[in-house]
Design a protein around this motif. Sequence first.
Motif, PDB file in Angstrom:
ATOM      1  N   ILE A  46       0.882  -1.289   0.016  1.00 37.98           N
ATOM      2  CA  ILE A  46       0.044  -0.119  -0.028  1.00 37.98           C
ATOM      3  C   ILE A  46       1.041   1.212   0.017  1.00 37.98           C
ATOM      4  N   THR A  47       2.082   1.115   0.803  1.00 41.27           N
ATOM      5  CA  THR A  47       2.911   2.367   0.749  1.00 41.27           C
ATOM      6  C   THR A  47       3.694   2.527  -0.865  1.00 41.27           C
ATOM      7  N   ALA A  48       3.870   1.593  -1.229  1.00 42.58           N
ATOM      8  CA  ALA A  48       4.404   1.644  -2.681  1.00 42.58           C
ATOM      9  C   ALA A  48       3.729   2.229  -3.487  1.00 42.58           C
ATOM     10  N   ALA A  49       2.334   1.572  -3.683  1.00 46.43           N
ATOM     11  CA  ALA A  49       1.195   1.860  -4.272  1.00 46.43           C
ATOM     12  C   ALA A  49       0.905   3.453  -4.264  1.00 46.43           C
ATOM     13  N   VAL A  73       8.796  15.473  -7.590  1.00 45.67           N
ATOM     14  CA  VAL A  73       8.079  14.538  -6.954  1.00 45.67           C
ATOM     15  C   VAL A  73       8.385  12.983  -6.777  1.00 45.67           C
ATOM     16  N   GLY A  74       9.112  12.744  -7.880  1.00 45.82           N
ATOM     17  CA  GLY A  74       9.674  11.193  -8.121  1.00 45.82           C
ATOM     18  C   GLY A  74      10.602  11.202  -7.340  1.00 45.82           C
ATOM     19  N   HIS A  75      11.683  11.947  -7.344  1.00 40.83           N
ATOM     20  CA  HIS A  75      12.846  11.887  -6.428  1.00 40.83           C
ATOM     21  C   HIS A  75      12.473  11.780  -4.865  1.00 40.83           C
ATOM     22  N   ALA A  76      11.591  12.498  -4.708  1.00 34.63           N
ATOM     23  CA  ALA A  76      11.182  12.605  -3.143  1.00 34.63           C
ATOM     24  C   ALA A  76      10.155  11.469  -2.948  1.00 34.63           C
ATOM     25  N   SER A  77       9.484  10.819  -3.772  1.00 32.49           N
ATOM     26  CA  SER A  77       8.795   9.533  -3.546  1.00 32.49           C
ATOM     27  C   SER A  77       9.839   8.341  -3.268  1.00 32.49           C
ATOM     28  N   ALA A  78      10.912   8.468  -4.098  1.00 35.03           N
ATOM     29  CA  ALA A  78      11.950   7.245  -3.672  1.00 35.03           C
ATOM     30  C   ALA A  78      12.637   7.431  -2.487  1.00 35.03           C
ATOM     31  N   VAL A  79      12.913   8.659  -2.038  1.00 37.03           N
ATOM     32  CA  VAL A  79      13.498   9.034  -0.716  1.00 37.03           C
ATOM     33  C   VAL A  79      12.568   8.643   0.456  1.00 37.03           C
ATOM     34  N   LEU A  80      11.276   9.364   0.098  1.00 38.89           N
ATOM     35  CA  LEU A  80      10.256   9.018   1.248  1.00 38.89           C
ATOM     36  C   LEU A  80       9.921   7.667   1.697  1.00 38.89           C
ATOM     37  N   ASN A 117      12.171   5.234   1.553  1.00 39.79           N
ATOM     38  CA  ASN A 117      13.456   4.721   2.137  1.00 39.79           C
ATOM     39  C   ASN A 117      12.993   5.311   3.730  1.00 39.79           C
ATOM     40  N   VAL A 118      12.721   6.495   3.821  1.00 44.89           N
ATOM     41  CA  VAL A 118      12.475   7.040   5.179  1.00 44.89           C
ATOM     42  C   VAL A 118      11.465   6.372   5.907  1.00 44.89           C
ATOM     43  N   LEU A 119      10.478   5.932   5.345  1.00 46.85           N
ATOM     44  CA  LEU A 119       9.180   5.205   5.960  1.00 46.85           C
ATOM     45  C   LEU A 119       9.840   3.938   6.529  1.00 46.85           C
ATOM     46  N   VAL A 125      12.723   3.035   7.075  1.00 41.00           N
ATOM     47  CA  VAL A 125      13.794   3.369   8.383  1.00 41.00           C
ATOM     48  C   VAL A 125      12.793   3.376   9.726  1.00 41.00           C
ATOM     49  N   PHE A 126      11.783   4.112   9.563  1.00 34.82           N
ATOM     50  CA  PHE A 126      10.833   4.211  10.841  1.00 34.82           C
ATOM     51  C   PHE A 126      10.388   2.780  11.017  1.00 34.82           C
ATOM     52  N   MET A 127      10.300   1.960   9.923  1.00 36.32           N
ATOM     53  CA  MET A 127       9.596   0.769  10.250  1.00 36.32           C
ATOM     54  C   MET A 127      10.827  -0.331  10.366  1.00 36.32           C
ATOM     55  N   ALA A 128      12.106   0.006  10.713  1.00 36.47           N
ATOM     56  CA  ALA A 128      13.057  -0.901  10.667  1.00 36.47           C
ATOM     57  C   ALA A 128      13.013  -2.154  11.082  1.00 36.47           C
ATOM     58  N   PRO A 129      12.557  -2.248  12.348  1.00 36.99           N
ATOM     59  CA  PRO A 129      12.271  -3.646  13.139  1.00 36.99           C
ATOM     60  C   PRO A 129      11.570  -4.614  12.009  1.00 36.99           C
ATOM     61  N   SER A 130      10.948  -4.155  11.130  1.00 29.92           N
ATOM     62  CA  SER A 130       9.905  -4.896  10.549  1.00 29.92           C
ATOM     63  C   SER A 130      10.743  -5.489   9.025  1.00 29.92           C
ATOM     64  N   THR A 131      11.200  -6.785   9.090  1.00 29.14           N
ATOM     65  CA  THR A 131      11.771  -7.200   8.094  1.00 29.14           C
ATOM     66  C   THR A 131      10.933  -7.366   6.869  1.00 29.14           C
ATOM     67  N   ALA A 132       9.884  -7.987   7.035  1.00 26.81           N
ATOM     68  CA  ALA A 132       8.614  -7.960   5.897  1.00 26.81           C
ATOM     69  C   ALA A 132       8.292  -6.745   5.118  1.00 26.81           C
ATOM     70  N   TYR A 133       8.405  -5.530   5.902  1.00 28.93           N
ATOM     71  CA  TYR A 133       8.115  -4.415   5.378  1.00 28.93           C
ATOM     72  C   TYR A 133       9.166  -3.845   4.509  1.00 28.93           C
ATOM     73  N   ALA A 134      10.384  -4.044   5.249  1.00 29.69           N
ATOM     74  CA  ALA A 134      11.606  -3.577   4.308  1.00 29.69           C
ATOM     75  C   ALA A 134      11.733  -4.353   3.112  1.00 29.69           C
ATOM     76  N   LEU A 135      11.414  -5.804   3.021  1.00 29.40           N
ATOM     77  CA  LEU A 135      11.776  -6.480   2.061  1.00 29.40           C
ATOM     78  C   LEU A 135      10.570  -6.226   0.874  1.00 29.40           C
ATOM     79  N   THR A 136       9.196  -5.948   1.319  1.00 31.77           N
ATOM     80  CA  THR A 136       8.240  -5.649   0.557  1.00 31.77           C
ATOM     81  C   THR A 136       8.763  -4.269  -0.236  1.00 31.77           C
ATOM     82  N   LEU A 137       9.218  -3.109   0.426  1.00 35.12           N
ATOM     83  CA  LEU A 137       9.490  -2.033  -0.197  1.00 35.12           C
ATOM     84  C   LEU A 137      10.714  -2.261  -1.034  1.00 35.12           C
TER      85      LEU A 137
END
Length: 142
Positions: free
Chosen positions: A37-40, A62-69, A71-73, A75-87
């Motif tokens: 959902i984040t990516a979409a 906006v395209g560059h900001a989306s790619a950076v955003l 990664n920022v999101l 990092v905030f979800m860093a303990p979540s392996t599944a979220y990082a793999l999905t992104l």
Amino acid sequence: MLAATGFCLAQAHLVATTQSGTGAFFLIPITVHFGWITAAALVNLNGTLAALSVDDSTLIAVGHASAVLANVLMVFMAPSTAYALTLAWALWGCAYGIKGRPGFSLKAEQARVRQEFLLRYGSLFCLTVASASYFVRPPVFS
């Protein structure tokens, strides 16, 4: 609407990770769905702006900001392996998709190359964080 769904999934993920005894059977589907959902939502934002014929410099920013955003999101979800793999998967897919699009001007082509770079290295960064979070906390796949 898509961003609101992502917000609700983020809240569900937060509650699920703070409850003791919540297993991977419950957390993995929520987390993977939250990642998609984040990516979409970010892809839809860029697509909407492109459909509205916004000027090139705004689309590029906006395209560059989306790619950076993304990664920022992550990092905030860093303990979540599944979220990082999905992104990581989504960012790599976007990088692959943007690779075949020709730039119509030198500025657009340079922006496409930078965007592909941001997406690919953002994906690798997500994989690195996912690996680190998994090995730091192996029993939890949240």
